[in-house]
Every structure is written in C-alpha cells, then in structure tokens.
Enzyme design. Structure first.
Site, PDB file in Angstrom:
ATOM      1  N   GLY A 241      36.995  48.638  49.365  1.00 28.78           N
ATOM      2  CA  GLY A 241      37.455  47.848  48.221  1.00 28.78           C
ATOM      3  C   GLY A 241      37.059  48.463  46.886  1.00 28.78           C
ATOM      4  O   GLY A 241      37.622  48.143  45.849  1.00 28.78           O
ATOM      5  N   LYS A 248      42.687  47.879  45.872  1.00 30.11           N
ATOM      6  CA  LYS A 248      42.357  46.965  44.789  1.00 30.11           C
ATOM      7  C   LYS A 248      42.288  47.671  43.432  1.00 30.11           C
ATOM      8  O   LYS A 248      42.479  47.056  42.398  1.00 30.11           O
ATOM      9  CB  LYS A 248      41.058  46.228  45.103  1.00 30.11           C
ATOM     10  CG  LYS A 248      41.217  45.271  46.267  1.00 30.11           C
ATOM     11  CD  LYS A 248      42.473  44.475  46.089  1.00 30.11           C
ATOM     12  CE  LYS A 248      42.648  43.282  46.989  1.00 30.11           C
ATOM     13  NZ  LYS A 248      42.217  43.328  48.337  1.00 30.11           N
ATOM     14  N   CYS A 291      39.450  34.077  53.713  1.00 26.03           N
ATOM     15  CA  CYS A 291      39.907  32.684  53.787  1.00 26.03           C
ATOM     16  C   CYS A 291      41.123  32.532  54.701  1.00 26.03           C
ATOM     17  O   CYS A 291      41.894  31.588  54.565  1.00 26.03           O
ATOM     18  CB  CYS A 291      40.235  32.162  52.392  1.00 26.03           C
ATOM     19  SG  CYS A 291      38.798  32.018  51.340  1.00 26.03           S
TER      20      CYS A 291
END
Ligand code: SPV
Ligand code: MN
Length: 647
Positions: A241, A248, A291
C-alpha cells in the site's frame, strides 16, 4: 535577444538536454535496455528515467517490456534476491515486509503543495519545495547495490478513454512482480502513444535492506505525492500500500485529474450481480479496508471486475466504470473454506500468487489467522521464527500471521471473473454501495431516497471503525467520505460537490445503498452471518430494477421481511426468522442521531468548503428521526413503523 533567436536557443537547450539524457541512458542502461527504452518516442519519459538513474545510482537497470521473457525475469529476480521465497505449491511465493512496515503509513504520506494550494485539515501535506528536497536527499544513491526495474503499465483497459499510462521505477523485485499480477502491461501502449502519453510516474526504493531483505531505515520511510508533476516518491518501505505505485499512490493524482476533467476515481469494487430477470447488473461498492469489500466482490454466483478501485465516467447519461487494475491485493485473514469457497479454492490451486506476511509452515505451505485448518505449532513469518506465545520487543504477543497479511494474484485465476474486465467502454453501473464497520448503529442494508440523499447520508457520512490496514489504533470511529479519505487529493468539500454534480446529468441516477456487515446485538454478537451479504446483493439487484418494494424508515428504504425470507431461502437455503429481521432492521434512533452529530461536527470543524446542502440533508434526517422517536421511542421495530410507505 530577439524572439526568433530565443526560440532557437531554447530548442538548442532542449537538444543539449536530450543529448545529455541519451548519453546517461546509453552509459547506464547498456545496449539492450537502451534499445528497448528508445522504442518509446517520449523525451519527457527519457529525461525522467535518466534523472532517477543518476540520482538513485543503481548497480544495474532492467527495462521491462511486455514480453513473457522480461516479465518472467522480474519474477525470478524477486526470488533470486530473496525478496520472495518459493513455496511448495507451484507458482506460489511468499514475501515479508519488515515487522514495523505492515500497513499504509498515513503519517509519512504527504502531498507536496506549491504555495497557495491548500487541501484542508484532513489531508496531510507539506511545502512542495521542502518536500522535494527532503525526498531527493533521501534518494541519493539509495539504489546502490540494487537493480532498478523500469516498468510500463496501463491503468485501465488498453486503448480506452478511461485509461492512464504509468511508469514505475523500483528497486524491489517484489513490487515489480506484484505489479505484473495487478496491472495491465503497458510497454506497447507507451510505444503506441509516443509523445502523446499523459502518464503518471512512480519512483520507489525499498532502501537499504537487512539480512531478512526488509527495509532497514523505516525511520526515513516517506511517501510523497507531487500532484503538479503527477509523480509519487516512496522510499524505505516495502508494504504494498506504500510502494505499489499504481495502486494507492496512483489514486491521488487520478482523483486530482478526475476532478479537473469531470469524472471520478473511487475506492470501489466493480461487480456483476446476476438477477432473475435482467441478467447482469453492475454495482460499484466503496468500503474502507478490512470491511468486506473483496469478499463481497468475489461472492460465488456473481462476477467480479475489480475489488478495490474504479474510474467512473458519464456517457450518454449513464455511469460507466472500469477497473484500473486486473488483479487483487487482498486481505487473507479470516478466509476459510466455508465462507469464502471461491477464493479458498484459488489460494489452494497452482498458479502465480504472492502471499505476504502469512505464516510459512515446515512443509512450505501457508497459514493465516482464521484459516479453518489445524494451527501449526511453529513456522516462519514477518517476525522471523514463530511459535505460539512469541512476544515482540514491547512485550506484545505476536499473532500467527499479520492481520493485514495479504495475497496478490491476477484475476484471471478467479473462476468468476467477468467477461467485461477489458471492455474499453467500461460497464454501465446499476447501483452504488457504501459500506462501513459499524457495531451499533446502521441496519445491514438500506437504500437512499435519491441521489443527493445517498451521496450525503451514505457516502459523505460514511463512518467506520479503524482496522489493521493502516498503522495506528484499531476500533476507533472515523468519518471516511466514500471510504476515499486516505487518498483524497482535492479538498473534501469539493470532492463531495463533484459527487453531487456527477448525478445531475444522469438520465436515471442509479440507486445508492449502504451496507453494514458488522452490526452487533446487545450481547456483542454479530447480528448476521458473513455469508448474508449474498442476500443483500440480490435484494439490491431487485431494487435497482424496482422488482420489489421497500419500507420507508427515517433513514432510508429497507427490505420487507417477506422478500428477505424468500431470498434467504433461494440464495443460502436458510431459514430467516422474523425475530432476526426485527433485530437487524430495528431503527436505533439515539445511535443514528449521535452518528449524524459526529458527521455534522466533522464537516463543520474540518471541512470549511462544505456545501450548505450537506448540512440541510443531515438536518432533515435528524428531524425525521426525532419525529419518529416521539411516536415510537428509541428503538423502532420495522413492524411498528405505521407511517411506513411502500416504495
Ligand atoms: C486498502 O488498504 O484499502 C487496500 C490495500 O486495498 S492497500 O494497497 O494497502 O491500500
Ligand atoms: Mn483499498
């Protein structure tokens, strides 16, 4: 000097510059790599590469084309250098990031802004000149003893209006290899585009490595984004990341470009939901990390176009979307054979997969937290040799794998890959989903009243409890607009305004939904099974074609019990007792009001450019909730809502 002479001397200067660039490249790249590079007719590209070869000073440079031999070379080099190790299963390798380099480093990720540019309080930024100086000082000679890989990719399908070419310089074979799995090769695209390419640039160095081949100087870990130059620098880190430029890091310049050009760059999956009458309907879904975003996009029976990022454009009054990626850098924790059969199967089949920060067993297999197989008694992972109970320097117990441990693979290994992945026109979007980690407030699934209500109360007001995907404390509630806050390169108010405007010219804006997979009951237990999301998707598909009715609550439109009961039976072959429905869909008034207050506070205090309409729509929601409370109390069962309207 006369204008004509000035022009001439300017041209001469460029020629000199070009000559110098070419001489540097010739000397540093060697014949074969030089030949590959100059097939691309783009002096700006050549200058960029020459500049960083000189500054970073690698021992060797490899220019990678789209040829299978070149791509294979990169993979082999990642293994040869020890950044990846081969596992027992064919094609599988493992990579470890340093013990303290396991997630996105928000603190040291900064925008470099010229004087007069301000992105607002929530966005980490510093003075451009100062930042460029700092990062260039760190980069001097940083690639000594390393090999530099020069890679070309295309964000999005080739030959598409959506797409952005990108060049990555990295001294990490792991980063370069990961990008092969995650992005479309773009060398030939650069050759085709020549000087017309408007490309992003990424420079990465893992920096000095220790004996375990992990970045040694993480105190000098920096990720600096220069929007003016559409260039991102990342040093002294390996975690994907922070390092995989096209992921990203590219989102920042892409959000900025999109804002200027009237389209959107979103932290969203794209998936096809297959319904009974219409065939496939495409949805995008924005969720903060950890999530359930990847697992939603990979639900059996549905098809996946992407699990993380989407570019959205309006065409003929319809939203169309492409995935700039073609692979997955997904969270492995919790994946088990029962809840995630599809990804489980892929992870247990031969084929190119990079595992990161998992436990490697004696048999050279991998294990992770939540894998439903007997736990190994020992193994090797990001902290070195591991046995249960091992503690780190701070006395904290080290888990079997890191919560942010991941797998990286090309989506062509996934059975449910949608056939439209490479369509240069993208796919038409029939619904938009916002999801968060919310233990006590929001119902599992809800539709907004309209575009503006959805953008504001579901997207702009998205709130989630923090996870291990970023460094820092977990479980803290944070407002995260469209789950894109970490990547925003424009002021938040402007970003929300772009969303509101985006829906304006649409013939028929797609419905907006919010989901919450993490609601808990009074005893702290989840009110839903992990697999229930399959039902919510089917309901959304039906709603997007208005094939079922919905009940109106103060916060949105929820499913009717009968429809869910039927869907639970059809999709999961499961009984769905009415008491579960009531538990899950009870409107929790006090919690909802408190949530809106947190959202209002966030926009009032931290987003000075918030449009008035945001506050108005939130206020209306509060009024509806307050009125309902006067009538029914703090917890309103869906069956009690006598003002319920069928929609
Ligand atoms: C996320 O954290 O949102 C990811 C993985 O998708 S990372 O590349 O770290 O951003
Ligand atoms: Mn993500």
């Amino acid at each position: 000097m006369k204008a004509k002479d000035k022009k001439r001397s300017g041209e001469a200067e460029i020629k000199m510059e070009d000559k110098k660039t070419m001489n540097t490249l010739k000397a540093r790249l060697g014949k074969e790599n030089y030949r590959k590079l100059i097939r691309i007719d783009n002096p700006k590209l050549h200058q960029f590469i020459a500049k960083y070869v000189e500054l970073c000073n690698p021992d060797k440079v490899f220019v990678c084309t789209d040829s299978p031999e070149d791509i294979q070379y990169v993979r082999q080099e990642a293994i040869r250098a020890g950044e990846e190790m081969e596992l027992a299963m064919e094609g599988h390798t493992v990579h470890f990031d340093g013990y303290y380099d396991q997630a996105r480093d928000k603190k040291n990720t900064k925008f470099l802004l010229p004087p007069g540019v301000d992105l607002g309080l929530n966005i980490n930024a510093m003075q451009r000149e100062e930042g460029l100086k700092e990062i260039h000082d760190i980069m001097r000679d940083i690639m000594r003893e390393h090999q530099l890989f020069v890679r070309f990719f295309c964000l999005g399908p080739l030959k598409s209006e959506f797409s952005i070419p990108a060049v990555q310089l990295t001294d990490s074979g792991y980063v370069a290899h990961s990008e092969d799995l995650l992005y479309r090769s773009g060398y030939e695209e650069f050759v085709r585009l020549g000087q017309s390419a408007r490309f992003f640039k990424f420079v990465h160095s893992a920096g000095e490595l220790d004996e375990r081949m992990t970045s040694r100087n993480i105190n000098k870990r920096r990720i600096y984004i220069d929007l003016e130059d559409e260039t991102v620098y990342s040093v002294n880190t390996q975690y994907g990341g922070n390092t995989i430029g096209l992921k990203k890091l590219a989102m920042r310049p892409a959000i900025n470009r999109a804002s200027k050009e009237g389209w959107l760059t979103e932290h969203m999956f794209i998936m096809g939901v297959h319904g009974p009458s219409v065939g496939v309907t495409y949805f995008t879904g924005a969720f903060p990390s950890l999530c359930g975003k990847t697992s939603t996009s990979m639900l059996p029976g549905e098809t996946i176009i992407g699990d993380d990022i989407a570019y959205l454009r309006k065409k003929d009054g319809v939203i169309r979307a492409v995935n700039p990626e073609k692979g997955i850098f997904g969270i492995i924790q919790g994946i088990n054979s029962e809840d995630d059969p599809l990804i489980w199967k892929t992870l247990h089949s031969p084929g190119e997969i990079i595992f990161s920060n998992v436990l490697v067993t004696e048999e050279k297999g991998v294990h992770w937290i939540g894998k439903n197989e007997a736990q190994p008694k020992k193994g090797f992972h990001h902290s070195g040799e591991w046995t249960p109970g091992k503690k780190d320097a701070e006395g904290i117990e080290i888990s079997l794998s890191h919560p942010n441990a991941r797998f990286t693979l090309d989506m062509r290994h996934i059975e449910t890959l949608d056939t439209e992945l490479d369509n240069p026109e993208g796919v038409a979007i029939g619904g938009i989903i916002y999801g968060g980690r919310d233990s006590d407030t929001k119902v599992p699934i809800e539709e907004s009243f309209d575009w503006v209500h959805g953008v504001i109360t579901m997207g702009a007001a998205l709130e989630s409890e923090t996870t291990a995907a970023t460094l820092g404390k977990e479980g803290v509630r944070k407002i995260n607009p469209m789950s894109n806050l970490d990547f925003l390169s424009i002021p938040i108010g402007k970003y929300i305004e772009n969303h509101l405007n985006f829906g304006m010219e649409l013939k028929n804006p797609p419905p907006i939904f919010s989901v919450n997979y993490f609601l808990r009951d009074a005893d702290g237990n989840f009110t839903n099974d992990k697999t229930d999301k399959a039902v919510w998707l089917k309901w959304m598909e039906l709603r997007s074609h208005r094939e079922v009715e919905a009940l109106k609550t103060p916060t949105g439109l929820i499913p009717k019990y009968e429809d869910l009961k039927k869907l639970f039976r059809e999709v999961l072959d499961k009984e769905y007792p009415e008491k579960d429905y009531i538990e899950q869909f009870t409107v929790r008034v006090a919690e909802n009001l408190a949530r809106i207050e947190r959202v209002e506070e966030f926009y009032k205090t931290k987003v000075p450019d918030t449009l008035q309409i945001v506050f108005e729509v939130l206020k209306e929601q509060k009024q509806r909730l307050t009125l309902a409370r006067e009538k029914y109390g703090d917890y309103i069962s869906p069956n009690k809502l006598s003002f319920t309207k069928k929609v």
